[in-house]
Write a protein that holds these residues in place. Structure first.
Motif, short mmCIF file in Angstrom:
data_model
loop_
_atom_site.label_atom_id
_atom_site.label_comp_id
_atom_site.label_asym_id
_atom_site.label_seq_id
_atom_site.Cartn_x
_atom_site.Cartn_y
_atom_site.Cartn_z
N PHE A 219 13.83 -55.93 -30.51
CA PHE A 219 13.89 -55.79 -29.15
C PHE A 219 13.90 -54.46 -28.81
O PHE A 219 14.19 -53.29 -29.40
CB PHE A 219 15.18 -56.44 -28.65
N HIS A 220 13.64 -54.25 -27.50
CA HIS A 220 13.64 -52.77 -26.64
C HIS A 220 12.80 -51.87 -27.81
O HIS A 220 13.23 -51.00 -28.21
CB HIS A 220 15.14 -52.35 -26.77
N HIS A 221 11.36 -52.22 -27.40
CA HIS A 221 10.55 -51.47 -28.33
C HIS A 221 10.33 -50.15 -27.80
O HIS A 221 10.43 -49.92 -26.55
CB HIS A 221 9.27 -52.10 -28.32
N GLU A 222 9.95 -49.00 -28.58
CA GLU A 222 9.56 -47.72 -27.95
C GLU A 222 8.22 -48.08 -27.11
O GLU A 222 7.22 -48.37 -27.75
CB GLU A 222 9.39 -46.94 -29.24
N PRO A 223 8.14 -47.44 -25.90
CA PRO A 223 7.10 -47.65 -25.09
C PRO A 223 5.72 -47.58 -25.56
O PRO A 223 4.58 -47.80 -25.26
CB PRO A 223 7.35 -47.23 -23.58
N GLN A 224 5.71 -46.21 -26.42
CA GLN A 224 4.47 -45.53 -26.66
C GLN A 224 3.63 -46.42 -28.15
O GLN A 224 2.84 -46.11 -28.44
CB GLN A 224 4.43 -44.20 -27.00
N ARG A 225 4.48 -47.44 -28.84
CA ARG A 225 4.10 -48.13 -29.83
C ARG A 225 2.73 -48.98 -29.75
O ARG A 225 2.95 -49.90 -28.78
CB ARG A 225 5.23 -48.60 -30.61
N SER A 226 1.83 -49.05 -30.31
CA SER A 226 0.83 -49.95 -30.18
C SER A 226 1.39 -51.20 -30.90
O SER A 226 2.37 -51.32 -31.62
CB SER A 226 -0.22 -49.56 -30.96
N ASP A 227 0.85 -52.29 -30.49
CA ASP A 227 0.75 -53.66 -31.52
C ASP A 227 1.11 -53.40 -32.80
O ASP A 227 1.93 -54.06 -33.68
CB ASP A 227 0.05 -54.70 -30.91
N ARG A 228 0.08 -52.80 -33.44
CA ARG A 228 0.01 -52.52 -34.83
C ARG A 228 1.21 -51.88 -35.46
O ARG A 228 1.91 -52.02 -36.41
CB ARG A 228 -1.28 -51.66 -35.21
N ALA A 229 1.70 -50.76 -34.58
CA ALA A 229 2.90 -50.06 -34.89
C ALA A 229 4.12 -50.80 -34.99
O ALA A 229 4.88 -50.64 -35.82
CB ALA A 229 2.89 -48.74 -34.08
N LEU A 230 4.22 -51.85 -33.88
CA LEU A 230 5.32 -52.68 -34.00
C LEU A 230 5.35 -53.66 -35.03
O LEU A 230 6.35 -54.16 -35.61
CB LEU A 230 5.31 -53.44 -32.67
N GLU A 231 4.25 -53.99 -35.45
CA GLU A 231 4.00 -55.16 -36.54
C GLU A 231 4.65 -54.29 -37.82
O GLU A 231 5.21 -54.94 -38.72
CB GLU A 231 2.67 -55.50 -36.53
N SER A 232 4.18 -52.93 -38.05
CA SER A 232 4.73 -52.36 -39.03
C SER A 232 6.33 -52.22 -38.92
O SER A 232 6.84 -52.26 -40.19
CB SER A 232 4.03 -50.97 -39.12
#
Length: 260
Positions: A219-232
């Motif tokens: 939760f509370h993702h870094e706003p600059q991350r792409s979906d792909r980066a979040l999945e990593s």
């Protein structure tokens, strides 16, 4: 795919009332849905008053309905009351309307407090490590437990080798079925952000392991991350967890978690 709104989670109580955690920008869409559902009794619990957790309140449609009763709970301050702190956002030049123009019936309450109970749900709170007065929440029913720690840096006081009572948020999250936890950083990013109030994925996994929580929701993702980066990030959490816990999963906009 994962969405860009800031923190807001609804806990479904039934048709007559709503329980909402935080008032980030995600509360705007939730408010429109509550109007559609005809919900007129709302309990809003704020972890803290940083703008990313409060910004959406002014655009929360039920706030502008005189038939709505809204109870707002938030961390106490030794200096200024909860009402006075929130009212600052409802005045020019920040907002064109004054708080006195709000038609809903609003009552403010300080946290931590005695556990709150309604419709078979018990909610308790405790202070956690994050800049400024900040709390986390534990919600329990007869069958399951959800813990909400969106802004939290337990590693600042230590995790490994400590008993739960000495880990920030440890008593709240002990044995929880699901923990929504701050996972803003990769481990290599955290080293230059110590004390900022947020967690690395490694620390979030270590925290859930230390408190015997069953599943971590990132939760509370870094706003600059792409979906792909979040999945990593999710892949990293699953690698760290192995088979010890249920696989961690990314929070995303519109996600529904069935705790029944």
């Amino acid at each position: 795919m994962h969405g860009g709104n800031t923190s807001c989670v609804e806990v479904m109580l039934g048709d007559d009332a709503a329980l909402v955690l935080d008032a980030g920008t995600g509360i705007r869409a939730l408010g429109l849905d509550l109007v559609r559902r005809g919900t007129q009794r709302i309990h809003l619990f704020l972890t803290h008053l940083h703008l990313d957790h409060l910004e959406g309140l002014r655009f929360f449609a039920p706030l502008w309905d005189e038939q709505v009763t809204l109870d707002v709970w938030g961390p106490r301050s030794p200096v200024v009351g909860l009402r006075e702190r929130i009212v600052r956002a409802f005045s020019p030049p920040l907002f064109p309307l004054d708080f006195r123009d709000v038609p809903a019936h609003i009552t403010f309450h300080d946290l931590p407090a005695e556990p709150w109970r309604a419709d078979g749900v018990s909610l308790s709170s405790d202070l956690v490590l994050h800049p400024g007065p900040t709390v986390g929440f534990r919600l329990e029913t007869a069958r399951s437990t959800l813990v909400y720690l969106p802004d939290h840096e337990p590693a600042l006081a230590g995790i490994e080798g400590r008993s739960r009572d000495w880990i920030s948020g440890g008593a709240l999250a002990a044995g929880a079925d699901v923990v929504l936890h701050d996972v803003q950083y990769l481990d290599e990013e955290y080293a230059s952000r110590i004390g900022w109030g947020h967690s690395s994925v490694d620390h979030a996994v270590a925290f859930c392991r230390a408190v015997d929580a069953r599943r971590l929701v990132l939760f509370h993702h870094e706003p600059q991350r792409s979906d792909r980066a979040l999945e990593s990030l999710e892949d990293r959490a699953r690698e760290l967890t192995g088979g010890e816990q249920l696989p961690p999963m990314l929070a995303r906009e519109g996600m529904v978690i069935d705790l029944s």
